[in-house]
Write an enzyme that holds these catalytic residues in place. Structure first.
Site, PDB file in Angstrom:
ATOM      1  N   ASP A   1      -9.746  74.683 -20.173  1.00 36.16           N
ATOM      2  CA  ASP A   1      -8.701  75.522 -20.768  1.00 36.16           C
ATOM      3  C   ASP A   1      -7.375  75.418 -20.006  1.00 36.16           C
ATOM      4  O   ASP A   1      -6.517  76.293 -20.096  1.00 36.16           O
ATOM      5  CB  ASP A   1      -9.167  76.984 -20.856  1.00 36.16           C
ATOM      6  CG  ASP A   1      -9.559  77.531 -19.489  1.00 36.16           C
ATOM      7  OD1 ASP A   1      -9.626  76.737 -18.527  1.00 36.16           O
ATOM      8  OD2 ASP A   1      -9.798  78.739 -19.393  1.00 36.16           O
TER       9      ASP A   1
ATOM     10  N   HIS B   1       2.587  47.828 -14.999  1.00 35.47           N
ATOM     11  CA  HIS B   1       2.496  49.291 -15.055  1.00 35.47           C
ATOM     12  C   HIS B   1       1.560  49.821 -13.968  1.00 35.47           C
ATOM     13  O   HIS B   1       0.706  50.660 -14.229  1.00 35.47           O
ATOM     14  CB  HIS B   1       2.044  49.754 -16.445  1.00 35.47           C
ATOM     15  CG  HIS B   1       3.094  49.542 -17.494  1.00 35.47           C
ATOM     16  ND1 HIS B   1       2.872  49.683 -18.838  1.00 35.47           N
ATOM     17  CD2 HIS B   1       4.404  49.190 -17.387  1.00 35.47           C
ATOM     18  CE1 HIS B   1       3.988  49.443 -19.504  1.00 35.47           C
ATOM     19  NE2 HIS B   1       4.934  49.118 -18.644  1.00 35.47           N
TER      20      HIS B   1
ATOM     21  N   ASP C   1       9.805  51.508 -10.055  1.00 40.92           N
ATOM     22  CA  ASP C   1      10.285  51.751 -11.422  1.00 40.92           C
ATOM     23  C   ASP C   1      10.050  53.233 -11.678  1.00 40.92           C
ATOM     24  O   ASP C   1       8.911  53.662 -11.887  1.00 40.92           O
ATOM     25  CB  ASP C   1       9.502  50.862 -12.404  1.00 40.92           C
ATOM     26  CG  ASP C   1       9.995  50.993 -13.840  1.00 40.92           C
ATOM     27  OD1 ASP C   1      10.771  51.923 -14.134  1.00 40.92           O
ATOM     28  OD2 ASP C   1       9.580  50.162 -14.673  1.00 40.92           O
TER      29      ASP C   1
ATOM     30  N   ASP D   1      15.695  55.408 -16.585  1.00 42.66           N
ATOM     31  CA  ASP D   1      14.648  54.383 -16.421  1.00 42.66           C
ATOM     32  C   ASP D   1      15.232  53.277 -15.539  1.00 42.66           C
ATOM     33  O   ASP D   1      16.021  52.463 -16.010  1.00 42.66           O
ATOM     34  CB  ASP D   1      14.253  53.853 -17.805  1.00 42.66           C
ATOM     35  CG  ASP D   1      13.108  52.852 -17.750  1.00 42.66           C
ATOM     36  OD1 ASP D   1      12.580  52.604 -16.649  1.00 42.66           O
ATOM     37  OD2 ASP D   1      12.751  52.311 -18.809  1.00 42.66           O
TER      38      ASP D   1
ATOM     39  N   HIS E   1       7.330  40.085 -20.566  1.00 45.02           N
ATOM     40  CA  HIS E   1       7.794  41.222 -21.379  1.00 45.02           C
ATOM     41  C   HIS E   1       9.206  40.961 -21.861  1.00 45.02           C
ATOM     42  O   HIS E   1       9.864  40.018 -21.423  1.00 45.02           O
ATOM     43  CB  HIS E   1       7.708  42.533 -20.584  1.00 45.02           C
ATOM     44  CG  HIS E   1       8.515  42.583 -19.317  1.00 45.02           C
ATOM     45  ND1 HIS E   1       9.875  42.809 -19.304  1.00 45.02           N
ATOM     46  CD2 HIS E   1       8.153  42.449 -18.012  1.00 45.02           C
ATOM     47  CE1 HIS E   1      10.300  42.827 -18.052  1.00 45.02           C
ATOM     48  NE2 HIS E   1       9.281  42.593 -17.246  1.00 45.02           N
TER      49      HIS E   1
ATOM     50  N   HIS F   1      14.753  47.942 -23.892  1.00 42.33           N
ATOM     51  CA  HIS F   1      14.354  48.809 -25.012  1.00 42.33           C
ATOM     52  C   HIS F   1      15.411  49.900 -25.147  1.00 42.33           C
ATOM     53  O   HIS F   1      16.162  50.186 -24.204  1.00 42.33           O
ATOM     54  CB  HIS F   1      12.971  49.424 -24.735  1.00 42.33           C
ATOM     55  CG  HIS F   1      12.835  50.046 -23.382  1.00 42.33           C
ATOM     56  ND1 HIS F   1      13.251  51.327 -23.104  1.00 42.33           N
ATOM     57  CD2 HIS F   1      12.359  49.551 -22.199  1.00 42.33           C
ATOM     58  CE1 HIS F   1      13.012  51.598 -21.828  1.00 42.33           C
ATOM     59  NE2 HIS F   1      12.488  50.535 -21.240  1.00 42.33           N
TER      60      HIS F   1
ATOM     61  N   HIS G   1      10.950  54.780 -24.363  1.00 41.22           N
ATOM     62  CA  HIS G   1      11.031  53.663 -25.318  1.00 41.22           C
ATOM     63  C   HIS G   1      11.490  54.336 -26.607  1.00 41.22           C
ATOM     64  O   HIS G   1      10.688  54.820 -27.393  1.00 41.22           O
ATOM     65  CB  HIS G   1       9.684  52.967 -25.472  1.00 41.22           C
ATOM     66  CG  HIS G   1       9.258  52.276 -24.202  1.00 41.22           C
ATOM     67  ND1 HIS G   1       8.049  51.682 -24.024  1.00 41.22           N
ATOM     68  CD2 HIS G   1       9.914  52.074 -23.027  1.00 41.22           C
ATOM     69  CE1 HIS G   1       7.966  51.162 -22.802  1.00 41.22           C
ATOM     70  NE2 HIS G   1       9.095  51.384 -22.176  1.00 41.22           N
TER      71      HIS G   1
ATOM     72  N   GLU H   1      16.221  44.791 -18.144  1.00 37.16           N
ATOM     73  CA  GLU H   1      15.220  44.768 -17.086  1.00 37.16           C
ATOM     74  C   GLU H   1      14.414  43.474 -16.989  1.00 37.16           C
ATOM     75  O   GLU H   1      13.200  43.478 -17.163  1.00 37.16           O
ATOM     76  CB  GLU H   1      14.269  45.953 -17.260  1.00 37.16           C
ATOM     77  CG  GLU H   1      13.678  46.118 -18.654  1.00 37.16           C
ATOM     78  CD  GLU H   1      12.695  47.295 -18.730  1.00 37.16           C
ATOM     79  OE1 GLU H   1      11.765  47.326 -17.920  1.00 37.16           O
ATOM     80  OE2 GLU H   1      12.868  48.165 -19.600  1.00 37.16           O
TER      81      GLU H   1
ATOM     82  N   TYR I   1       7.245  37.644 -12.118  1.00 36.33           N
ATOM     83  CA  TYR I   1       6.002  38.150 -11.517  1.00 36.33           C
ATOM     84  C   TYR I   1       5.109  36.949 -11.215  1.00 36.33           C
ATOM     85  O   TYR I   1       4.637  36.284 -12.149  1.00 36.33           O
ATOM     86  CB  TYR I   1       5.298  39.113 -12.476  1.00 36.33           C
ATOM     87  CG  TYR I   1       6.260  40.144 -13.047  1.00 36.33           C
ATOM     88  CD1 TYR I   1       6.537  41.323 -12.362  1.00 36.33           C
ATOM     89  CD2 TYR I   1       6.929  39.900 -14.259  1.00 36.33           C
ATOM     90  CE1 TYR I   1       7.457  42.242 -12.869  1.00 36.33           C
ATOM     91  CE2 TYR I   1       7.841  40.808 -14.766  1.00 36.33           C
ATOM     92  CZ  TYR I   1       8.105  41.972 -14.072  1.00 36.33           C
ATOM     93  OH  TYR I   1       9.016  42.869 -14.578  1.00 36.33           O
TER      94      TYR I   1
ATOM     95  N   ARG J   1      11.530  43.048 -10.369  1.00 37.87           N
ATOM     96  CA  ARG J   1      12.176  43.485 -11.613  1.00 37.87           C
ATOM     97  C   ARG J   1      13.407  44.285 -11.204  1.00 37.87           C
ATOM     98  O   ARG J   1      13.382  45.003 -10.192  1.00 37.87           O
ATOM     99  CB  ARG J   1      11.222  44.353 -12.445  1.00 37.87           C
ATOM    100  CG  ARG J   1      11.848  44.916 -13.712  1.00 37.87           C
ATOM    101  CD  ARG J   1      10.843  45.445 -14.743  1.00 37.87           C
ATOM    102  NE  ARG J   1      10.095  46.612 -14.320  1.00 37.87           N
ATOM    103  CZ  ARG J   1       8.825  46.602 -13.954  1.00 37.87           C
ATOM    104  NH1 ARG J   1       8.142  45.472 -13.946  1.00 37.87           N
ATOM    105  NH2 ARG J   1       8.222  47.711 -13.578  1.00 37.87           N
TER     106      ARG J   1
ATOM    107  N   GLU K   1      16.208  46.826 -13.127  1.00 30.20           N
ATOM    108  CA  GLU K   1      16.419  47.511 -14.411  1.00 30.20           C
ATOM    109  C   GLU K   1      17.552  48.521 -14.315  1.00 30.20           C
ATOM    110  O   GLU K   1      17.564  49.375 -13.426  1.00 30.20           O
ATOM    111  CB  GLU K   1      15.124  48.240 -14.809  1.00 30.20           C
ATOM    112  CG  GLU K   1      15.261  49.083 -16.066  1.00 30.20           C
ATOM    113  CD  GLU K   1      13.947  49.721 -16.516  1.00 30.20           C
ATOM    114  OE1 GLU K   1      13.079  49.993 -15.658  1.00 30.20           O
ATOM    115  OE2 GLU K   1      13.803  49.951 -17.724  1.00 30.20           O
TER     116      GLU K   1
HETATM  117  N1  GLY Z   1       9.274  52.223 -16.998  1.00 36.16           N
HETATM  118  C1  GLY Z   1       8.949  51.762 -18.289  1.00 36.16           C
HETATM  119  C2  GLY Z   1       9.841  50.673 -18.686  1.00 36.16           C
HETATM  120  O1  GLY Z   1      10.603  50.178 -17.882  1.00 36.16           O
HETATM  121  O2  GLY Z   1       9.866  50.297 -19.809  1.00 36.16           O
HETATM  122 MN    MN Z   2      11.313  51.105 -16.129  1.00 39.08          MN
HETATM  123 MN    MN Z   3      12.370  50.270 -19.137  1.00 37.16          MN
END
Ligand code: GLY
Ligand code: MN
Ligand code: MN
Length: 431
Positions: free
Chosen positions: A36, A240, A257, A268, A347, A351, A358, A382, A386, A410, A412
């Site tokens: 609960d 991730h 990230d 982000d 990737h 986005h 997203h 971004e 890798y 990465r 971003e």
């Molecule tokens: N942190 C999620 C992305 O960069 O899309």
């Molecule tokens: Mn990110």
């Molecule tokens: Mn992102």
């Protein structure tokens, strides 16, 4: 802050778009953590965008063709005994005053009242798919109206996903939304700065996560926009990675990230840097090539350019860089068309960003054409490389020497499309 007049303008725009239709949105359910114990409530973004209302057990209906009520809200009524446990609810009377609905009903009257509004529409706008129980309810009401259509000669004859009418509006941010995004990104930047000062060999990834998330709340943010990724050493090659439980060592890269949510709007940001402040030569090479690809990609974010241009630019930059380092070989066009770079970069380059990390909105105009950037769009840029310890180059490409393995980078940033090009919202953190 988003003023009530802005919510009103959003509703007016939606109603203008749906014309004689009727649109229905349901609030997000209250999710349970265990038994609960409940998660902190978070309203469904479309519902929030149109109302600013953040309670569960609510439905909003827009019926521009109804004689008296165009904006109809169904909410949970006040129940003081229940509210002692679960918190204050605005209730039917105050919801009308605070949110400006034409009429507010208790949610338990939904089945009784909904047909009166549905019947005024020539079609229903509703997002099927999120909520099976509610889908059945809408379909069952609609079927009854279809059955009685021959006697009446009016009513909804089609159901269309509300995404197609609402999400184009969400894609273009207003001044007030941009101010919210500035605040979310400003706090995110400060959290990254703090993390950078804190990181040193011997500390654990979760300690860095704690510094970041502490800063989010300390500076008035709602908390994290998504689970923070604090990935050192070869963890940086897991896109991730959220375990955040490794002890960092001298010689590691650290990929962070993390972004803050502020008043439902999200930052982000990703930065990658050496734990002891000094890149190895291989880390430096990969870092420089990602940075150069990112800077070139950001230049492509401007009104009139298509959504794919910045991604293509990033891929071109990454491929050229990987060729110089002899990690890829051959004709660049063939590498790109054959996606031979994918073991290193799997990737896309960004986005939409907004109420959702997203964010809502189409990336394509139609099956052939990408969306075109408009002033007020916000997008992440971004790119990354890798080189997993388990990387397998595609056939015909060079084997990867071990000294490259375990490097993940990465970078971003969050970028606003402006009249003159773009503005990077996430400035102030070294890269
Ligand atoms: N942190 C999620 C992305 O960069 O899309
Ligand atoms: Mn990110
Ligand atoms: Mn992102």
């Amino acid at each position: 802050m988003i003023l009530s007049t802005e919510y009103q303008q959003r509703r007016q725009k939606l109603m203008k778009t749906i014309g004689k239709g009727v649109a229905i949105f349901r609030s997000a359910p209250q999710s349970v953590m265990h038994n609960d114990v409940e998660y902190v409530y978070r309203q469904e973004s479309d519902f929030y965008y149109l109302t600013g209302f953040n309670e569960s057990e609510a439905v909003v209906v827009f019926a521009p063709n109804h004689k008296e009520h165009q904006f109809i809200l169904f909410v949970e009524p006040k129940d003081l005994t229940k509210e002692i446990w679960t918190g204050y609810r605005i209730g039917v009377e105050d919801a009308k005053i605070v949110y400006g609905a034409d009429i507010v009903y208790p949610i338990n009257e939904l089945d009784e009242k909904l047909p009166e509004y549905l019947v005024t529409g020539d079609r229903i706008y509703y997002q099927l798919g999120r909520d099976l129980y509610f889908n059945e309810k809408i379909i069952s009401h609609w079927q009854k109206l279809i059955a009685s259509y021959p006697k009446r000669g009016s009513g909804p004859v089609a159901l269309e996903d509300s995404n197609f009418v609402l999400h184009p509006l969400r894609l273009v941010k207003s001044e007030a939304e941009i101010a919210m995004l500035r605040k979310a990104t400003e706090i995110s930047v400060k959290a990254h700065q703090r993390a950078r000062e804190f990181v040193q060999p011997g500390r654990y990834e979760y300690e860095v996560q704690a510094e970041i998330e502490h800063t989010f709340r300390l500076l008035g943010g709602d908390g994290m926009a998504y689970p923070s990724i604090v990935a050192s050493g070869e963890n940086s090659c897991i896109l991730h990675y959220i375990d955040n439980n490794r002890r960092m060592e001298a010689g590691d890269l650290l990929l962070i990230d993390a972004g803050c949510c502020y008043g439902y709007y999200n930052g982000d940001i990703t930065r990658t840097f050496p734990v002891n402040g000094e890149f190895t030569p291989q880390q430096k090479d990969i870092y420089q090539l990602v940075l150069s690809a990112q800077l070139q990609a950001i230049e492509q974010v401007k009104p009139g350019n298509t959504y794919n241009q910045f991604h293509d630019k990033a891929v071109e930059g990454l491929v050229e860089g990987l060729k110089e380092l002899k990690l890829l070989e051959g004709d660049s066009k063939e590498i790109i068309e054959g996606k031979k770079y994918e073991p290193f970069y799997m990737h896309r380059t960004g986005h939409w960003l907004g109420l959702d990390v997203h964010d809502a909105g189409s990336y394509k105009k139609d099956s052939e054409n990408w969306a075109t950037f408009q002033v007020g769009n916000v997008v992440t840029v971004e790119p990354g490389i890798y080189i997993s310890p388990y990387i397998k180059p595609v056939e015909g490409q060079p084997e990867i020497p071990d000294y490259w393995k375990g490097i993940g980078v990465r970078i971003e940033d969050d970028v606003l499309v402006t009249e003159s090009g773009n503005e990077v919202l996430t400035i102030g953190i070294e890269k």
